[in-house]
Design a protein around this motif. Structure first.
Motif, PDB file in Angstrom:
ATOM      1  N   TRP A 169       0.846  -1.190   0.000  1.00  0.00           N
ATOM      2  CA  TRP A 169       0.000   0.000   0.000  1.00  0.00           C
ATOM      3  C   TRP A 169       0.887   1.247   0.000  1.00  0.00           C
ATOM      4  O   TRP A 169       1.833   1.363   0.770  1.00  0.00           O
ATOM      5  N   CYS A 170       0.615   2.163  -0.894  1.00  0.00           N
ATOM      6  CA  CYS A 170       1.393   3.401  -1.084  1.00  0.00           C
ATOM      7  C   CYS A 170       2.824   3.132  -1.528  1.00  0.00           C
ATOM      8  O   CYS A 170       3.692   4.002  -1.409  1.00  0.00           O
ATOM      9  N   GLY A 171       3.070   1.940  -2.058  1.00  0.00           N
ATOM     10  CA  GLY A 171       4.392   1.625  -2.603  1.00  0.00           C
ATOM     11  C   GLY A 171       4.275   0.558  -3.667  1.00  0.00           C
ATOM     12  O   GLY A 171       4.996  -0.439  -3.640  1.00  0.00           O
ATOM     13  N   GLU A 172       3.382   0.786  -4.616  1.00  0.00           N
ATOM     14  CA  GLU A 172       3.090  -0.211  -5.642  1.00  0.00           C
ATOM     15  C   GLU A 172       4.192  -0.267  -6.710  1.00  0.00           C
ATOM     16  O   GLU A 172       5.041   0.592  -6.810  1.00  0.00           O
ATOM     17  N   PHE A 173       4.139  -1.313  -7.514  1.00  0.00           N
ATOM     18  CA  PHE A 173       4.982  -1.488  -8.709  1.00  0.00           C
ATOM     19  C   PHE A 173       6.472  -1.356  -8.383  1.00  0.00           C
ATOM     20  O   PHE A 173       7.193  -0.552  -8.969  1.00  0.00           O
ATOM     21  N   GLN A 174       6.941  -2.183  -7.446  1.00  0.00           N
ATOM     22  CA  GLN A 174       8.364  -2.248  -7.133  1.00  0.00           C
ATOM     23  C   GLN A 174       8.999  -3.348  -7.985  1.00  0.00           C
ATOM     24  O   GLN A 174       8.580  -4.504  -7.935  1.00  0.00           O
ATOM     25  N   LEU A 175       9.988  -2.979  -8.774  1.00  0.00           N
ATOM     26  CA  LEU A 175      10.624  -3.915  -9.701  1.00  0.00           C
ATOM     27  C   LEU A 175      11.750  -4.659  -8.996  1.00  0.00           C
ATOM     28  O   LEU A 175      12.624  -4.047  -8.375  1.00  0.00           O
ATOM     29  N   ASN A 176      11.719  -5.982  -9.113  1.00  0.00           N
ATOM     30  CA  ASN A 176      12.716  -6.840  -8.472  1.00  0.00           C
ATOM     31  C   ASN A 176      13.518  -7.565  -9.543  1.00  0.00           C
ATOM     32  O   ASN A 176      12.968  -8.378 -10.287  1.00  0.00           O
ATOM     33  N   ASN A 211      16.452  -0.163 -20.204  1.00  0.00           N
ATOM     34  CA  ASN A 211      15.195   0.391 -20.705  1.00  0.00           C
ATOM     35  C   ASN A 211      15.221   0.561 -22.218  1.00  0.00           C
ATOM     36  O   ASN A 211      14.225   0.294 -22.900  1.00  0.00           O
ATOM     37  N   MET A 212      16.371   0.989 -22.756  1.00  0.00           N
ATOM     38  CA  MET A 212      16.446   1.450 -24.137  1.00  0.00           C
ATOM     39  C   MET A 212      17.143   0.485 -25.088  1.00  0.00           C
ATOM     40  O   MET A 212      17.085   0.668 -26.308  1.00  0.00           O
ATOM     41  N   HIS A 213      17.787  -0.545 -24.553  1.00  0.00           N
ATOM     42  CA  HIS A 213      18.584  -1.421 -25.416  1.00  0.00           C
ATOM     43  C   HIS A 213      18.461  -2.876 -24.965  1.00  0.00           C
ATOM     44  O   HIS A 213      18.260  -3.161 -23.781  1.00  0.00           O
ATOM     45  N   GLY A 214      18.630  -3.787 -25.938  1.00  0.00           N
ATOM     46  CA  GLY A 214      18.684  -5.206 -25.616  1.00  0.00           C
ATOM     47  C   GLY A 214      17.367  -5.922 -25.828  1.00  0.00           C
ATOM     48  O   GLY A 214      16.360  -5.345 -26.233  1.00  0.00           O
ATOM     49  N   ASP A 513       7.685   3.022 -13.064  1.00  0.00           N
ATOM     50  CA  ASP A 513       7.768   1.568 -13.168  1.00  0.00           C
ATOM     51  C   ASP A 513       6.478   0.959 -13.723  1.00  0.00           C
ATOM     52  O   ASP A 513       6.519  -0.033 -14.463  1.00  0.00           O
ATOM     53  N   ALA A 514       5.337   1.550 -13.390  1.00  0.00           N
ATOM     54  CA  ALA A 514       4.070   1.048 -13.933  1.00  0.00           C
ATOM     55  C   ALA A 514       3.976   1.249 -15.441  1.00  0.00           C
ATOM     56  O   ALA A 514       3.206   0.547 -16.111  1.00  0.00           O
ATOM     57  N   ALA A 515       4.754   2.188 -15.989  1.00  0.00           N
ATOM     58  CA  ALA A 515       4.716   2.432 -17.432  1.00  0.00           C
ATOM     59  C   ALA A 515       5.206   1.246 -18.238  1.00  0.00           C
ATOM     60  O   ALA A 515       4.997   1.196 -19.453  1.00  0.00           O
ATOM     61  N   LEU A 516       5.845   0.272 -17.604  1.00  0.00           N
ATOM     62  CA  LEU A 516       6.206  -0.953 -18.317  1.00  0.00           C
ATOM     63  C   LEU A 516       4.976  -1.766 -18.691  1.00  0.00           C
ATOM     64  O   LEU A 516       5.080  -2.713 -19.488  1.00  0.00           O
ATOM     65  N   PHE A 517       3.827  -1.412 -18.129  1.00  0.00           N
ATOM     66  CA  PHE A 517       2.610  -2.174 -18.383  1.00  0.00           C
ATOM     67  C   PHE A 517       1.398  -1.294 -18.718  1.00  0.00           C
ATOM     68  O   PHE A 517       0.477  -1.765 -19.382  1.00  0.00           O
ATOM     69  N   LEU A 518       1.367  -0.035 -18.250  1.00  0.00           N
ATOM     70  CA  LEU A 518       0.152   0.774 -18.315  1.00  0.00           C
ATOM     71  C   LEU A 518       0.365   2.052 -19.110  1.00  0.00           C
ATOM     72  O   LEU A 518       1.370   2.747 -18.919  1.00  0.00           O
ATOM     73  N   ILE A 589       5.020   5.806 -23.834  1.00  0.00           N
ATOM     74  CA  ILE A 589       5.865   6.214 -22.714  1.00  0.00           C
ATOM     75  C   ILE A 589       7.142   5.394 -22.768  1.00  0.00           C
ATOM     76  O   ILE A 589       7.115   4.161 -22.664  1.00  0.00           O
ATOM     77  N   LEU A 590       8.273   6.072 -22.931  1.00  0.00           N
ATOM     78  CA  LEU A 590       9.579   5.430 -23.016  1.00  0.00           C
ATOM     79  C   LEU A 590      10.408   5.829 -21.803  1.00  0.00           C
ATOM     80  O   LEU A 590      10.665   7.020 -21.584  1.00  0.00           O
ATOM     81  N   ARG A 591      10.807   4.847 -21.016  1.00  0.00           N
ATOM     82  CA  ARG A 591      11.663   5.106 -19.857  1.00  0.00           C
ATOM     83  C   ARG A 591      13.088   5.377 -20.333  1.00  0.00           C
ATOM     84  O   ARG A 591      13.609   4.665 -21.194  1.00  0.00           O
ATOM     85  N   LEU A 592      13.707   6.412 -19.785  1.00  0.00           N
ATOM     86  CA  LEU A 592      15.062   6.769 -20.179  1.00  0.00           C
ATOM     87  C   LEU A 592      16.072   6.153 -19.215  1.00  0.00           C
ATOM     88  O   LEU A 592      15.801   6.025 -18.016  1.00  0.00           O
TER      89      LEU A 592
END
Length: 696
Positions: A169-176, A211-214, A513-518, A589-592
């Motif tokens: 709660w109040c800390g969603e979408f934590q990437l592991n 984010n940008m390569h691979g 981090d949510a922009a990877l999906f939304l 939305i592209l993460r830099l």
């Protein structure tokens, strides 16, 4: 049918190839998933065969689309079931038929001795590039299902690792980020909803992927009732990924069970390739907009202004000030019904509280309409307070035991019961029919006492009935913030409340981090109070406003607290958002990849590539003195771009140099912007730069 007794099928588009092959009548394996190839499937099947050595079987058991224990498969099976009495069934599925059409495939397999039929469905979208797969098992006699995986896709043995998603709660979408190790990495949501803790997504990484390569391989499971994800490395080195409903959540014997859709994407442009595909597919294929041409309206939600203290005079005053700031929709949150003075009572009693609203909601809705705003309202239909008229009349409608632990002073209604759904439909429909409601914020503030897939199907049914009866109404999925966000709920809703945190610094990371999906169009983001109610932090209005402007913008504070300077900033940013929302709400939305870990940055680029905006937020103090250049991505290297700093007036006195952007726009090639990047002015922590770009 290819040579050497191999059956094969394939899905191809400009982005990727997915090739299935099977020897004889056995279930097929995915023998290739990656960049497009033209090789014959039989050749790929032969090329994929691995050697064997001592201490092994004489050949590798197939890692099929539903790995079978009966074929000596050494890992997690794709199907675990029993007969109605509980005796295990161990099927051996054999080919029956295939249905092939343009971009779609359905494979049918049977176990005649056990009376079982399995279907695996595959489809590829040649515009969004997303592959959708699902599985179904049916039986002549009732069966008890413990586990059914969507068609299983092997993960590449050359992968460096994976990213899964946790949160709170109040800390969603934590990437592991984690590496592959022998055995199972499992994530399972058993709270009966998608959950803050276990978002149903996975990203498998190629070597050195950023984010940008691979290369990256993306998975997202479209189910709201809790899922199970298994990422397993077998002793022979092969890897598999399985997604399905949380195990054991089909509580009753049935003759047909099926998975939700599993959405897949291959990318050779880094994590952004997965993110953009998921963004586009959700926005353009899954969400069914009441009017896709309607601009996304600026929200005002009254929750953090008044909470349960509803006074029509004050709410009218707040609505007027919100409209002055640019709000276009007023959402009346919790507290309007029953005898709801706090969170201990009245859930389930969906009638207007005449103590607070002696003339009903009409005086407020009339005032809102005179201001040119539309009206939205809050419900939490799946819940009931023990202190409510509904509970006193129908304690038998509650899901779970009578001595269960309550949550937020509430328990859960059994949505599998048709009489519960009928009651809720009638009560909600009465409100939507009496008042000019064009938006419902649908909350879900308590986890289930135990996971039950029938609960989710019942909730989907209620959504579907309301959507059919009120096709012009938009719905938001909220579950204590981001506790129910997935492609299943978004096939019935139009917006998600990403987090109960309106802290702009926390939102900067969560939204990134949510922009990877939304996509932005479904992601609600509000300008909160000066002092954030969930973090206690005091943040400048400039940061709060621009962070909200990254997504579907709104306000959620008492606008009467604003100074004239703060009101001026908010009006300015809101006007900018309105002027740009038509293209931004359809942008990618592209993460830099920021060289400075204190900077979280993204680029939103129009679908035609003609314009973009960069948000570069700074959440801490940089290790070096001067800002490092920020590389952009997704541009045409041969084009030139006019780039300007939209909020250059926010520069502070300690920024004493003369970087070009600080004084005037620049015109640079896409090649330079992506290779060298932009030099930004120095800034304090808890600030943000906003850059606008246009192709010349």
């Amino acid at each position: 049918m290819s040579g050497q007794g191999i059956r094969s099928w394939r899905l191809d588009d400009a982005r990727q190839s997915l090739v299935l092959a099977a020897r004889g009548d056995a279930l097929p394996e995915v023998v290739y998933w990656g960049p497009p190839v033209a090789d014959e499937a039989a050749d790929l099947a032969e090329a994929a065969i691995q050697d064997v050595t001592g201490g092994m079987l004489d050949e590798h058991p197939p890692l099929s689309i539903s790995p079978e224990a009966i074929r000596s498969f050494p890992g997690q099976s794709g199907l675990v079931l029993a007969d109605e009495a509980g005796a295990p069934l161990v099927p051996k599925l054999l080919y029956e038929a295939a249905e092939e059409s343009d971009g779609a495939l359905v494979l049918h397999y049977t176990d005649a001795a056990l009376g079982l039929r399995y279907s695996g469905r595959f489809a590829i979208d040649d515009v969004t590039h997303v592959i959708t797969v699902s599985a179904q098992i049916s039986s002549d006699a009732p069966i008890r299902l413990h586990w059914l995986a969507a068609p299983v896709i092997p993960a590449p043995q050359l992968s460096d690792g994976m990213i899964d998603v946790s949160g709170r709660w109040c800390g969603e979408f934590q990437l592991n980020r984690m590496g592959w190790t022998p055995g199972i990495h499992m994530r399972e949501s058993r709270t009966g909803r998608t959950g803050h803790e276990h978002f149903p997504g996975l990203l498998v990484l190629g070597h050195g992927t950023t984010n940008m390569h691979g290369e990256a391989w993306g998975y997202q499971y479209g189910w709201s009732g809790g899922h199970r994800m298994v990422a397993e490395e077998l002793p022979d080195g092969r890897r598999q990924v399985q997604f399905g409903h949380a195990s054991g959540t089909e509580l009753d014997a049935a003759t047909t069970c099926e998975t939700a859709p599993l959405y897949l994407i291959y990318s050779n442009t880094g994590l952004n390739g997965c993110g953009v595909a998921f963004q586009r597919h959700l926005r353009d294929r899954i969400v069914s907009w009441p009017d896709a041409r309607r601009p996304r309206p600026v929200h005002y939600n009254c929750w953090e202004a008044v909470y349960f203290d509803h006074d029509v005079r004050i709410l009218k005053e707040i609505a007027s000030k919100a409209a002055e700031m640019g709000a276009e929709r007023f959402v009346l949150d919790d507290g309007w019904f029953g005898r709801r003075d706090d969170d201990t009572s009245s859930l389930g009693d969906w009638t207007v509280d005449r103590r607070k609203w002696p003339e009903g909601l009409t005086p407020l809705t009339d005032h809102i309409q005179t201001l040119g705003m539309t009206f939205g309202i809050w419900f939490e239909p799946e819940m009931v307070n023990p202190d409510s008229e509904l509970y006193r009349a129908h304690p038998d409608w509650v899901l779970g035991p009578t001595d269960q632990i309550p949550g937020r002073q509430q328990v859960v209604l059994n949505m599998a019961l048709s009489e519960v759904r009928d009651y809720l439909f009638d009560r909600i429909a009465a409100v939507l029919g009496e008042y000019p409601v064009d938006y419902v914020k649908w909350d879900h503030n308590r986890v289930l006492p135990m996971p039950d897939a029938a609960q989710t199907r019942g909730t989907y049914d209620l959504f579907d009935r309301l959507r059919e009866a009120f096709p012009a109404v938009e719905f938001e999925s909220c579950a204590s913030g981001g506790g129910r966000i997935d492609f299943g709920i978004l096939s019935r809703t139009h917006r998600v409340w990403l987090s109960d945190s309106n802290d702009a610094l926390e939102r900067l990371r969560i939204q990134h981090d949510a922009a990877l999906f939304l996509p932005a169009a479904v992601t609600g983001s509000h300008v909160g109070p000066r002092r954030c109610h969930t973090s206690g932090r005091v943040l400048d209005i400039r940061l709060r406003a621009w962070i909200a402007a990254q997504r579907h913008m709104g306000f959620e504070m008492d606008p009467r607290e604003l100074t004239e300077e703060e009101a001026s900033v908010l009006r300015d940013v809101t006007a900018w958002w309105k002027a740009n929302r038509d293209w931004m709400m359809r942008a990618d939305i592209l993460r830099l990849d920021s060289a400075d870990p204190s900077v979280t940055a993204e680029l939103q680029i129009a679908r035609n590539g003609g314009r973009f905006v960069v948000f570069a937020g700074k959440d801490g103090t940089s290790l070096q003195i001067a800002p490092r250049p920020l590389r952009l991505t997704g541009l045409d290297p041969d084009a030139r771009y006019h780039v300007s700093l939209r909020n250059r007036s926010d520069a502070v006195g300690l920024s004493r140099g003369i970087p070009a952007l600080k004084s005037s726009p620049v015109a640079l090639s896409g090649a330079y912007l992506m290779a060298q990047g932009l030099s930004l002015p120095w800034s304090f922590p808890a600030s943000i730069w906003v850059l606008e770009g246009e192709r010349l």
